[in-house]
Design an enzyme around this catalytic site. Sequence first.
Site, mmCIF file in Angstrom:
data_model
loop_
_atom_site.group_PDB
_atom_site.id
_atom_site.type_symbol
_atom_site.label_atom_id
_atom_site.label_comp_id
_atom_site.label_asym_id
_atom_site.label_seq_id
_atom_site.Cartn_x
_atom_site.Cartn_y
_atom_site.Cartn_z
ATOM 1 N N HIS A 88 0.846 -1.201 0.000
ATOM 2 C CA HIS A 88 0.000 0.000 0.000
ATOM 3 C C HIS A 88 0.877 1.245 0.000
ATOM 4 O O HIS A 88 1.969 1.257 0.573
ATOM 5 C CB HIS A 88 -0.999 0.015 1.159
ATOM 6 N N ASP A 90 -0.278 4.434 0.910
ATOM 7 C CA ASP A 90 -0.630 5.456 1.890
ATOM 8 C C ASP A 90 0.120 5.212 3.190
ATOM 9 O O ASP A 90 0.616 4.110 3.454
ATOM 10 C CB ASP A 90 -2.136 5.491 2.122
ATOM 11 N N ASP A 121 6.520 0.884 6.413
ATOM 12 C CA ASP A 121 5.088 0.587 6.335
ATOM 13 C C ASP A 121 4.392 1.600 5.432
ATOM 14 O O ASP A 121 3.986 2.651 5.892
ATOM 15 C CB ASP A 121 4.501 0.624 7.743
ATOM 16 N N GLU A 152 -4.989 1.564 3.113
ATOM 17 C CA GLU A 152 -4.814 0.545 4.155
ATOM 18 C C GLU A 152 -4.743 1.176 5.533
ATOM 19 O O GLU A 152 -5.248 0.618 6.513
ATOM 20 C CB GLU A 152 -3.541 -0.266 3.879
ATOM 21 N N GLU A 153 -4.112 2.358 5.626
ATOM 22 C CA GLU A 153 -3.937 2.982 6.936
ATOM 23 C C GLU A 153 -5.216 3.580 7.496
ATOM 24 O O GLU A 153 -5.230 4.072 8.634
ATOM 25 C CB GLU A 153 -2.837 4.047 6.869
ATOM 26 N N HIS A 417 4.017 3.278 12.442
ATOM 27 C CA HIS A 417 2.976 4.150 12.997
ATOM 28 C C HIS A 417 3.515 5.128 14.037
ATOM 29 O O HIS A 417 2.785 6.029 14.450
ATOM 30 C CB HIS A 417 1.817 3.360 13.615
#
Length: 449
Positions: A88, A90, A121, A152-153, A417
């Site tokens: 992903h 994003d 990520d 996805e996030e 994150h």
Amino acid sequence: MIETDSQRAVSRVLPGVRDVLEHLVRIPSVSANPAAADDVRRTADATAQLFRDEGADVDILEVEGGQPAVLARFPAPPGKPTVLLYAHHDVQPTGDPALWTSPPFEPTERDGRLYGRGASDDKAGIAMHLAAIRAYDGAPPVGVTVFVEGEEEIGSPTLSAFLETYHDQLAADVIVLADSANFDIGVPALTTTLRGLADCVVEVRALDHGVHSGQYGGAAPDALTALCRLLATLHDDEGNVAIKGLATAEPPDVDYPEDRFRAEASVLPGVELLGTGSIAERIWAKPSATVLAIDAPRVADASNTLHPVARAKVSIRLAPGDDAVRARTALVDHLRANAPWGCEVEVSVGDVGEPYSANAEGPAYDAAREAFRESWGREPVDIGIGGTIPFIAEFAQAFPAAAILVTGAADPHSRAHGADESLHLGEFERACLAEVLLLSKLAKATSSP
């Protein structure tokens, strides 16, 4: 390409792939921020061009209300399987920039790690897939479909619509989902279980309006204290989740030392761990309950008042094999049944994400373990993930005949994150090599693995 050439091929393409990764990290594609919509689109366009330059048939896919996704296809040679490579584009918000050692969207290398939001990520996943394609000079030995989504996030809210609308274009014999992590630096892993997710907002009302805490305190309850008592019922005295009806699964057979877990989770000295059982069982195979937020006056704004209403957001992680909707109902029932002092309790249900468990056997898994073994020079391990990646269960439901391999280039020190997210560059190279080897080994099959 024979496998003895794979390392040389990866070494040849890695500098250019590293440049690509840094370019992608510089684009602040935060899908949760509506003001960043142009950047999310820009990352999709950049990703599409990368694979277009390698000779793929590329489309940018969209569904109503969704973020742009990239689909790049390299046709399968006759008799060879098709492999879907997922990532992903994003990323998460950065949080307070002051917590970062270097600017979050300026990729910076320190001590063998590349720092930046999305470095691990999951723009590393895009770069892994690009490295594999470039190592084969744009002609992989199997059919390859690269699918890079853009939301996805924020929980992949329209992925089911993507999978339904573009089902035939996404169909594959093997699906490689590069959004996970290895067990440790130097220890490759296949993720075979993930916990599910359910959340809600609970509101406790004790009074019609706020009143003076001196005049009425001692007899009249306040909603914030009542909320604290209610939230305390989520766990027993040992820290086990006390919500009736939640499932427990068998954990992967992995030794996760407590001292290592304490260090990785940044648990302060003297603080006891929650729950019972092995560390792997507690974080991969049992449910957990977390209070994510509370609506209450700030300390700076405190007054001598009994507050009439208080709210909290509660999240539970679910063991593999549980049902997310049923578990959310169990959470709601628990909160309503444990209202303290007869206070009014209202619960607004939130999101769910299904858990996932793979039967990690068969030719595709054998090929992946062999590729990991050759790339890392040691046996891989099967691990669980305590977090939730809802799209994995959606892929499994949409393509039940496909072998699903959950991999990635991150490690326990990547801080996905969080502030100072990073990618271990040595692990990234080994992950790229493993993907090249995997495609080669899958090419030996003449039909679906």
